[in-house]
Every structure is written in C-alpha cells, then in structure tokens.
Design an enzyme around this catalytic site. Structure first.
Site, PDB file in Angstrom:
ATOM      1  N   ARG A   1      15.988  -7.252  20.489  1.00  0.00           N
ATOM      2  CA  ARG A   1      14.705  -7.013  21.154  1.00  0.00           C
ATOM      3  C   ARG A   1      14.893  -7.017  22.672  1.00  0.00           C
ATOM      4  O   ARG A   1      14.393  -7.874  23.379  1.00  0.00           O
ATOM      5  CB  ARG A   1      13.690  -8.024  20.677  1.00  0.00           C
ATOM      6  CG  ARG A   1      13.091  -7.553  19.353  1.00  0.00           C
ATOM      7  CD  ARG A   1      12.252  -8.566  18.715  1.00  0.00           C
ATOM      8  NE  ARG A   1      11.216  -7.934  17.902  1.00  0.00           N
ATOM      9  CZ  ARG A   1      10.360  -8.598  17.160  1.00  0.00           C
ATOM     10  NH1 ARG A   1      10.384  -9.898  17.139  1.00  0.00           N
ATOM     11  NH2 ARG A   1       9.459  -7.966  16.456  1.00  0.00           N
TER      12      ARG A   1
ATOM     13  N   GLN B   1      12.958  -1.153  22.902  1.00  0.00           N
ATOM     14  CA  GLN B   1      11.554  -1.344  22.507  1.00  0.00           C
ATOM     15  C   GLN B   1      11.025  -0.205  21.648  1.00  0.00           C
ATOM     16  O   GLN B   1      10.269  -0.423  20.716  1.00  0.00           O
ATOM     17  CB  GLN B   1      10.680  -1.518  23.746  1.00  0.00           C
ATOM     18  CG  GLN B   1      10.553  -2.984  24.112  1.00  0.00           C
ATOM     19  CD  GLN B   1       9.652  -3.236  25.295  1.00  0.00           C
ATOM     20  OE1 GLN B   1       9.103  -2.306  25.884  1.00  0.00           O
ATOM     21  NE2 GLN B   1       9.508  -4.487  25.655  1.00  0.00           N
TER      22      GLN B   1
ATOM     23  N   ASP C   1      11.793  -0.748  17.975  1.00  0.00           N
ATOM     24  CA  ASP C   1      11.436  -2.051  17.406  1.00  0.00           C
ATOM     25  C   ASP C   1      10.509  -1.868  16.204  1.00  0.00           C
ATOM     26  O   ASP C   1       9.280  -1.988  16.301  1.00  0.00           O
ATOM     27  CB  ASP C   1      10.785  -2.907  18.494  1.00  0.00           C
ATOM     28  CG  ASP C   1      10.519  -4.325  18.025  1.00  0.00           C
ATOM     29  OD1 ASP C   1      10.718  -4.607  16.821  1.00  0.00           O
ATOM     30  OD2 ASP C   1      10.089  -5.146  18.856  1.00  0.00           O
TER      31      ASP C   1
ATOM     32  N   SER D   1       8.222  -4.858  15.140  1.00  0.00           N
ATOM     33  CA  SER D   1       6.940  -4.956  15.847  1.00  0.00           C
ATOM     34  C   SER D   1       5.959  -3.904  15.332  1.00  0.00           C
ATOM     35  O   SER D   1       4.763  -4.189  15.177  1.00  0.00           O
ATOM     36  CB  SER D   1       7.137  -4.767  17.356  1.00  0.00           C
ATOM     37  OG  SER D   1       7.712  -5.929  17.902  1.00  0.00           O
TER      38      SER D   1
ATOM     39  N   TYR E   1      11.835 -16.765  20.980  1.00  0.00           N
ATOM     40  CA  TYR E   1      11.380 -16.952  19.602  1.00  0.00           C
ATOM     41  C   TYR E   1      11.167 -18.421  19.292  1.00  0.00           C
ATOM     42  O   TYR E   1      11.769 -19.290  19.926  1.00  0.00           O
ATOM     43  CB  TYR E   1      12.415 -16.394  18.621  1.00  0.00           C
ATOM     44  CG  TYR E   1      12.397 -14.897  18.560  1.00  0.00           C
ATOM     45  CD1 TYR E   1      11.448 -14.240  17.795  1.00  0.00           C
ATOM     46  CD2 TYR E   1      13.303 -14.153  19.291  1.00  0.00           C
ATOM     47  CE1 TYR E   1      11.405 -12.869  17.752  1.00  0.00           C
ATOM     48  CE2 TYR E   1      13.276 -12.776  19.259  1.00  0.00           C
ATOM     49  CZ  TYR E   1      12.321 -12.140  18.479  1.00  0.00           C
ATOM     50  OH  TYR E   1      12.282 -10.782  18.446  1.00  0.00           O
TER      51      TYR E   1
HETATM   52  P1  NAD Z   1       7.902 -13.805  14.269  1.00  0.00           P
HETATM   53  O1  NAD Z   1       7.409 -12.789  13.282  1.00  0.00           O
HETATM   54  O2  NAD Z   1       9.303 -14.283  14.158  1.00  0.00           O
HETATM   55  O3  NAD Z   1       6.922 -15.079  14.187  1.00  0.00           O
HETATM   56  C1  NAD Z   1       5.524 -14.976  14.286  1.00  0.00           C
HETATM   57  C2  NAD Z   1       4.965 -16.129  15.078  1.00  0.00           C
HETATM   58  O4  NAD Z   1       5.081 -17.360  14.361  1.00  0.00           O
HETATM   59  C3  NAD Z   1       5.674 -16.380  16.419  1.00  0.00           C
HETATM   60  O5  NAD Z   1       4.735 -16.218  17.469  1.00  0.00           O
HETATM   61  C4  NAD Z   1       6.169 -17.815  16.300  1.00  0.00           C
HETATM   62  O6  NAD Z   1       6.123 -18.509  17.534  1.00  0.00           O
HETATM   63  C5  NAD Z   1       5.192 -18.395  15.294  1.00  0.00           C
HETATM   64  N1  NAD Z   1       5.635 -19.661  14.661  1.00  0.00           N
HETATM   65  C6  NAD Z   1       6.866 -20.011  14.245  1.00  0.00           C
HETATM   66  N2  NAD Z   1       6.875 -21.265  13.749  1.00  0.00           N
HETATM   67  C7  NAD Z   1       5.596 -21.721  13.826  1.00  0.00           C
HETATM   68  C8  NAD Z   1       4.962 -22.937  13.479  1.00  0.00           C
HETATM   69  N3  NAD Z   1       5.614 -23.954  12.932  1.00  0.00           N
HETATM   70  N4  NAD Z   1       3.633 -23.053  13.727  1.00  0.00           N
HETATM   71  C9  NAD Z   1       2.935 -22.041  14.285  1.00  0.00           C
HETATM   72  N5  NAD Z   1       3.489 -20.862  14.641  1.00  0.00           N
HETATM   73  C10 NAD Z   1       4.787 -20.701  14.423  1.00  0.00           C
HETATM   74  O7  NAD Z   1       7.701 -13.321  15.745  1.00  0.00           O
HETATM   75  P2  NAD Z   1       7.319 -11.915  16.380  1.00  0.00           P
HETATM   76  O8  NAD Z   1       5.886 -11.679  16.173  1.00  0.00           O
HETATM   77  O9  NAD Z   1       8.252 -10.882  15.857  1.00  0.00           O
HETATM   78  O10 NAD Z   1       7.634 -12.151  17.907  1.00  0.00           O
HETATM   79  C11 NAD Z   1       7.736 -13.417  18.495  1.00  0.00           C
HETATM   80  C12 NAD Z   1       7.984 -13.333  19.983  1.00  0.00           C
HETATM   81  O11 NAD Z   1       8.849 -12.269  20.349  1.00  0.00           O
HETATM   82  C13 NAD Z   1       6.739 -13.075  20.765  1.00  0.00           C
HETATM   83  O12 NAD Z   1       6.889 -13.745  21.984  1.00  0.00           O
HETATM   84  C14 NAD Z   1       6.750 -11.625  21.027  1.00  0.00           C
HETATM   85  O13 NAD Z   1       5.955 -11.265  22.128  1.00  0.00           O
HETATM   86  C15 NAD Z   1       8.213 -11.446  21.307  1.00  0.00           C
HETATM   87  N6  NAD Z   1       8.628 -10.041  21.109  1.00  0.00           N
HETATM   88  C16 NAD Z   1       9.411  -9.444  22.074  1.00  0.00           C
HETATM   89  C17 NAD Z   1       9.771  -8.120  21.928  1.00  0.00           C
HETATM   90  C18 NAD Z   1      10.619  -7.439  22.946  1.00  0.00           C
HETATM   91  O14 NAD Z   1      10.898  -6.272  22.807  1.00  0.00           O
HETATM   92  N7  NAD Z   1      11.068  -8.104  23.955  1.00  0.00           N
HETATM   93  C19 NAD Z   1       9.376  -7.411  20.832  1.00  0.00           C
HETATM   94  C20 NAD Z   1       8.598  -8.059  19.854  1.00  0.00           C
HETATM   95  C21 NAD Z   1       8.249  -9.384  20.010  1.00  0.00           C
END
Ligand code: NAD
Length: 383
Positions: A122, A127, A130, A133, A229
């Site tokens: 990521r 992006q 992805d 996402s 993460y």
């Molecule tokens: P994910 O599907 O791995 O997890 C979903 C959510 O669950 C996350 O926000 C995580 O913090 C939360 N979580 C984990 N354990 C938990 C707990 N015990 N209690 C409550 N919540 C909990 O994550 P995602 O949606 O794929 O993305 C997570 C992060 O990555 C975000 O900050 C997102 O903005 C970022 N991201 C970055 C890019 C990039 O290109 N840079 C792309 C996609 C996502």
C-alpha cells in the site's frame, strides 16, 4: 501474447476480472484479449460487449487455458485448469496465497508466475492497484444497505403529522476503508452513527463523517504498526474495547463489524453475552466473517437469528454488487497489468517494489516468505 478472461469457477462469484471497458483499454494498446463465452454475464457484460471492445470470444475454455499467456482472475483458477497452464504464463488476482496456498500448488509446480492482488504493497504508486480498498469500499456500503433492508425500522429521523420517528442507531466497529464507507452510507440514510477503532488516527476520520467516536483508554498502548495498520492487541486491551462495545451495542439497532488485523484472525469484539444484551430485532453484519468473525456467534456464509438478533456473516458480499465491484477491480487489474506488459510483451521486473511485494511464485518456486511458511516450505529466492 494473449490475455484470457475466463468465467469465474467459484460458486458464489458474480464478478468478472476484466470488464469490456478494461478490455478496450488493453486492445487499444495492441494486446490480444480472448474472453470465454458468458464470462461477464453475471456482471452485466455480454459477449457482444466484449467483441465490441476488441476481444475474441471462445467457448473452448480448455483451449484458452492452454494457449494464453496472462490470466487476470478474480479467484485463482481451479486445479483442473492449472494443470493445463503454460510454464511462464501469469495468473493475477485474489489468489488467497496466505489462506489457501495448497490451492495454488499445481500452478507453482508448472512454473506459472503468480501475482496476488492481496499482497500489493500500500504505497502511493500502487494506489490505483489497491483492490483490497476497492472491495472494502463496496463491502462497507453494501453492509449498511443489507442492514437497512432487513431492519424493521426506518433509518432517518422523520417528523410527520402522525408523530416523530427517531433515527436508527448504527454502531460501526473498525474504521478502516470498509468501516468509513459504512459510516458515510449510514449517515446518508439518516442514521445516528457511533464507531470504534483502536487506531487513534481513525478518530478524526470518524468525526469528519459526522459520527461519534467511542474513546477507550488503552493506557497509551501502541496500537499501530509502522505501516499505519492495527497491531494485534493484548487480551487486556481487547477486553477494554469489548466492554465499551457491549455498552454501545445494547442501544444500537445495527452493528456493522469490519475490524481486521493483517495476517491474523479477526479480533473478537462482540461476545455472545453482548449479543444477548442487544434489543430483539437488531442486526449485526459481520464483514470479518471469513477471517474468523468479529462476533463470537457469527457463522461464516450464513444468516441466522440469535436471541432475537439477526446475524449476517457474508462470505462474499461484494458479489452482490457485481457491476461496480467488477468495474473497480478491473481498473485495479489494468493498472497492474500496465506494470508487467511493456512494448507488447510480458516483462516481469522482480526488482520493482510492487511486483516484489505481490509475487507469490516464479519459475516453479514460491518466492514469498510468508506464503512459503503458510505452505510449509522454505523460501527459495532466485535472482
Ligand atoms: P483492515 O481491513 O486491515 O482493518 C479494518 C479496521 O479494523 C482498521 O481500521 C483497524 O484499525 C481496525 N481494527 C483492528 N483491530 C481492531 C480492534 N481490536 N478493535 C477495533 N478496530 C480494530 O484495514 P484497512 O481498512 O484495509 O486499512 C487500514 C489502514 O490502512 C487505514 O489507516 C487506511 O486508511 C490505510 N490504508 C492506506 C492505503 C494506502 O494506499 N496508503 C490504502 C488503504 C488503506
């Protein structure tokens, strides 16, 4: 150099790897694309649409499998197809290399290059590729629609001559890509929304969507890794979260759970006892069902009623929105394909960070350490 789009073999799959628009992008660049008859039907694309985009249509799957060089897929081709693949051909898609490495064994053995969309790093440059996402966005939206459709109440505040209807209360657990989309969708439908996440950064995003963020004091615990993460929490920290969640769930009509920790079982956030405390008629949609579930009583792939609460554990919710799920996914794939298709030929630069991160197998060997460990092999690195 032939790119082949096959009909997805998985039973509950409705998406197609490349839509006619995506095919058009590739044929305009001079690539030959062949599509198996009816491959796009469930996502609204006919053979005629693919022909108009410059593809050839073939009813002969076995011949396509044996002759094509690149296979963009949603799910990995089944073993019966893998047995016919040419050495050096490429399969790219949601290959589930960490969850089910055995299902890729035949392709690895035959020297097929395997590129996993789940493992695309990521980083900013990736992006547009992805796909996690993209699918999380669709899933977060659809989860709220499923809940709204089954809830025996309206979502918005309505003031009518016959009286006032209070807004539905929605609790979203995990405020990553899927969770934020669920919050935005529930807000658009007029619900009052609360959300919880262990990452502090998620709090601002939740509030900016007009939802309340549930703060839990974890005593300054580091909850994020270097990549932003969530980390796996200690049992004590998880329990503090569960207590706050149980309190909020008691007053909620709908709970959408999306919490995941990459590479681990989904965290257990709602115990059976907390479900038993919820109001009869309320709804849980557990988007983490296939990763073990955020709710203790979730049954992956099933919908059932537990103590009056309807619990949805969808195993492939994005397949319920095949048109847009396929559209987003195929754009992600085309962006990736442009990395490996140069000057009309395959050109896999394994030094490229995106390819290095997503490459699971090359030249007959598993080349990703985590996948090798999951498959119970030693990693073999070939330069
Ligand atoms: P994910 O599907 O791995 O997890 C979903 C959510 O669950 C996350 O926000 C995580 O913090 C939360 N979580 C984990 N354990 C938990 C707990 N015990 N209690 C409550 N919540 C909990 O994550 P995602 O949606 O794929 O993305 C997570 C992060 O990555 C975000 O900050 C997102 O903005 C970022 N991201 C970055 C890019 C990039 O290109 N840079 C792309 C996609 C996502």
């Amino acid at each position: 150099m032939l790119i082949a789009v096959l009909k997805e073999a998985k039973q509950d799959e409705t998406r197609v790897a490349l839509t006619p628009d995506a095919v058009k992008t590739l044929t305009a660049k001079g690539f030959a694309v062949a599509v198996e008859s009816c491959a796009g039907l469930l996502s609204g694309a006919s053979d005629a649409d693919y022909e108009a985009a410059g593809a050839t249509i073939s009813p002969d799957r076995a011949q396509l499998v044996a002759s094509a060089d690149v296979f963009p897929v949603v799910n990995a081709l089944p073993t019966a197809d893998q047995e016919r693949l040419k050495s050096g051909s490429v399969m790219i898609g949601f290959l589930r290399p960490l969850d089910d490495p055995a299902s890729l064994a035949e392709a690895v053995k035959r020297g097929v290059t395997l590129l996993s969309m789940e493992l695309v790093p990521r980083i900013s440059r990736a992006q547009g590729m992805d796909a996690l996402s993209s699918m999380a966005t669709v899933a977060g939206y659809k989860a709220v629609i499923v809940a709204a459709n089954h809830l025996h109440k309206l979502f918005p505040l309505l003031m009518t001559a016959a009286g006032t209807i209070p807004p539905a209360k929605v609790l979203v657990l995990g405020a990553g890509v899927a969770g934020l989309q669920a919050i935005a969708t529930a807000r658009r439908l007029g619900a009052v929304v609360e959300a919880y996440d262990v990452r502090a950064a998620a709090g601002e995003q939740v509030k900016s969507l007009g939802a309340k963020f549930i703060e839990v004091d974890l005593g300054g615990l580091q909850t994020e890794d270097k990549g932003g993460y969530a980390k796996e929490l200690s049992p004590e920290a998880l329990e503090l979260g569960r207590q706050a969640i149980a309190k909020a769930a008691k007053n909620s009509d709908v709970v959408i759970t999306t919490a995941q920790v990459p590479g681990r079982r989904a965290p257990l956030l709602i115990r059976a006892a907390a479900v038993e405390e919820m109001r009869a008629g309320s709804i849980i949609v557990d988007l983490a069902a296939s990763a073990g579930g955020n709710c203790e009583v979730t049954r992956p792939g099933e919908t059932f009623v537990y103590h009056g609460v309807t619990i949805f554990g969808p195993s492939n919710i994005v397949a319920e929105v095949p048109v847009h799920a396929s559209m987003l996914y195929s754009r992600n794939l085309v962006n990736f394909l442009q990395l490996i298709l140069k000057n009309g030929a395959l050109n896999i630069d394994r030094a490229d960070e995106i390819i290095a991160g997503s490459c699971v197998a090359f030249g007959g060997e598993i080349v990703n350490e985590r996948v090798a460990a999951a498959a119970g092999q030693d990693v073999v690195r070939k330069s």
